[in-house]
Enzyme design. Structure first.
Site, PDB file in Angstrom:
ATOM      1  N   ASP A 179      64.217  52.303  49.919  1.00  0.00           N
ATOM      2  CA  ASP A 179      64.959  53.470  50.396  1.00  0.00           C
ATOM      3  C   ASP A 179      66.011  53.074  51.418  1.00  0.00           C
ATOM      4  O   ASP A 179      67.157  53.536  51.372  1.00  0.00           O
ATOM      5  CB  ASP A 179      63.995  54.480  51.031  1.00  0.00           C
ATOM      6  CG  ASP A 179      62.947  54.983  50.064  1.00  0.00           C
ATOM      7  OD1 ASP A 179      63.036  54.656  48.867  1.00  0.00           O
ATOM      8  OD2 ASP A 179      62.040  55.706  50.509  1.00  0.00           O
ATOM      9  N   TYR A 231      49.024  57.132  48.156  1.00  0.00           N
ATOM     10  CA  TYR A 231      49.987  56.035  48.247  1.00  0.00           C
ATOM     11  C   TYR A 231      49.310  54.762  48.742  1.00  0.00           C
ATOM     12  O   TYR A 231      49.483  53.681  48.171  1.00  0.00           O
ATOM     13  CB  TYR A 231      51.126  56.451  49.192  1.00  0.00           C
ATOM     14  CG  TYR A 231      52.288  55.482  49.254  1.00  0.00           C
ATOM     15  CD1 TYR A 231      53.347  55.563  48.357  1.00  0.00           C
ATOM     16  CD2 TYR A 231      52.324  54.485  50.222  1.00  0.00           C
ATOM     17  CE1 TYR A 231      54.421  54.691  48.427  1.00  0.00           C
ATOM     18  CE2 TYR A 231      53.388  53.605  50.307  1.00  0.00           C
ATOM     19  CZ  TYR A 231      54.436  53.704  49.406  1.00  0.00           C
ATOM     20  OH  TYR A 231      55.487  52.836  49.480  1.00  0.00           O
TER      21      TYR A 231
END
Ligand code: ADP
Ligand code: MG
Length: 389
Positions: A179, A231
């Protein structure tokens, strides 16, 4: 007239300090075209920066304190630079403030000479928690603003690494570097083919507009969080898979290794590994297909990626599956969930003249399933972090 996030950041700064900011910096959110949960496995990703951005208006102070404010929350947080210590500060400030303060902390490590205090006012039009990485956007904007203001001279890759350090160690979210790299390196009409091991980044033209295509984001409004549950579990499975297979990271396996992986690993770990290994291959195939055949030809790879996340990695939710299925039935070239999973957004690559039909089909399918109405919008591949004024 609707106000831009840049104007909001400036207005918030003036409200906070009574003065004009010395400058405004911004950094974008991102959409990952393909390559999901491959980043922390040292593999390949293929994201692009979007036109939604987070803006930081900054001014220096006469003292050695840092103050942060955001239109995201009414609380203003102020800390002496010398008290900027993470993770100790994590539980002392609201969660959102750990992002900008964490970036400042990461930048200051080993730089005791920096004592110039700053005021930061933040505003954004990146949807939060939608899988479009509002976190990298805020990190990239703050890192760029402080790098310039403090004269640190770090390059874009170093600033991406600062963002990741902040997110991992200050915020406490164990994310990869995709990201932040995208937010720093994005280019108009292009995606970033990133090797997450070497951090080699290649800008690859997408040519969506020239091919009469657009990319829809279907934000399911189902919130996800990187800091919790699924996650971390997926990361742990990947680490177990790699260590059992005797490789440093899943990046070091290819599809030819999968039969042996199936023998050695339990069923769940095997399927997690199979997702990552085949997803790495799909990224390579997507880049090659784009270059050789153009964007219309990548649809099947997007669809295969979604199936792998749904069935092998098990990070989809019914809303995401519905979005993908409805978009494909209405004629999308390809569609998949994007981002970390457990909610967030799907993307659909569609011809301009099918976009309206795809939007309608997805909205109707959500209504029929009793889901909260999705937020559907087009994103345009855009440039990365910059100083705006
Ligand atoms: P995503 O990156 O997918 O949007 P994350 O959970 O990684 O979701 O990051 C979202 C968090 O980042 C928010 O909950 C908030 O703490 C912080 N954040 C994002 N944008 C802003 C902003 N404009 N102002 C303050 N905090 C923000
Ligand atoms: Mg994030």
């Amino acid at each position: 007239m609707s106000t831009t996030p840049e104007a909001s950041a400036r207005a918030l700064f003036t409200e906070l300090t009574g003065a004009e900011p010395a400058g405004v910096w911004s950094s974008p959110g991102r959409v990952n075209l393909i390559g999901e949960h491959t980043d922390y496995n040292d593999g390949f990703v293929f994201p692009f920066a979007i036109e939604h951005r987070t803006f930081v208006a900054l001014g220096t102070r006469a003292d050695d304190r840092i103050r942060v404010a955001s239109t995201f929350d009414s609380e203003v947080v102020e800390v002496a630079l010398s008290d900027l210590v993470f993770p100790a500060l994590r539980d002392e400030v609201p969660e959102w403030a750990t992002y900008p303060l964490g970036v400042a902390w990461a930048l200051l490590q080993g730089r005791d000479a920096v004592t110039t205090g700053v005021d930061l006012a933040i505003a954004s039009d990146v949807p939060v928690g939608a899988g479009l990485s509002s976190s990298a956007a805020i990190e990239g904007a703050v890192a760029s603003a402080l790098n310039d203001t403090w004269g640190l001279g770090l390059d874009r890759v170093a600033l991406a690494q600062i963002g990741r350090t902040a997110e991992n160690e200050a915020v406490g979210a164990p994310t990869g570097i995709m990201d932040q790299m995208t937010s720093m390196l994005g280019r108009a009409d292009a995606a970033i083919f990133l090797d997450c091991r070497s951090l080699d980044a290649e800008v690859v033209d997408l040519g969506f507009a020239a091919a009469g295509l657009e990319l829809l984001v279907i934000d399911t409004q189902v919130k996800h969080s990187h800091s919790t549950g699924g996650y971390r579990e997926r990361r742990a499975s990947c680490e177990l898979g790699a260590s059992t297979m005797g490789v440093p990271a899943l990046r070091d396996l290819t599809v030819d290794d999968l039969p042996r992986a199936e023998e050695l690993l339990d069923d769940v770990t095997f399927r997690r590994v199979r997702h990552v290994v085949t997803e790495d291959q799909r990224v390579l195939d997507t880049v090659r297909t784009l270059r050789e055949q153009g964007p219309e030809a990548i649809g099947d790879l997007l669809v295969a990626s979604h199936a792998s996340m749904r069935d092998d990695f098990e990070i989809s939710v019914p809303e995401l599956d519905t979005a993908v299925e409805a978009a494909l039935s209405a004629g999308a070239v390809g569609a998949r969930m994007t981002g970390g999973g457990f909610g967030g957004a799907a993307i659909a690559l569609v011809a301009h003249d099918r976009a309206e039909a795809v939007r309608d089909a997805v909205t109707s399918a959500f209504t029929a399933s009793g889901f909260h109405a999705p937020h559907i919008f087009t994103v345009t591949p855009s440039e990365g972090a910059r100083r705006d004024s």
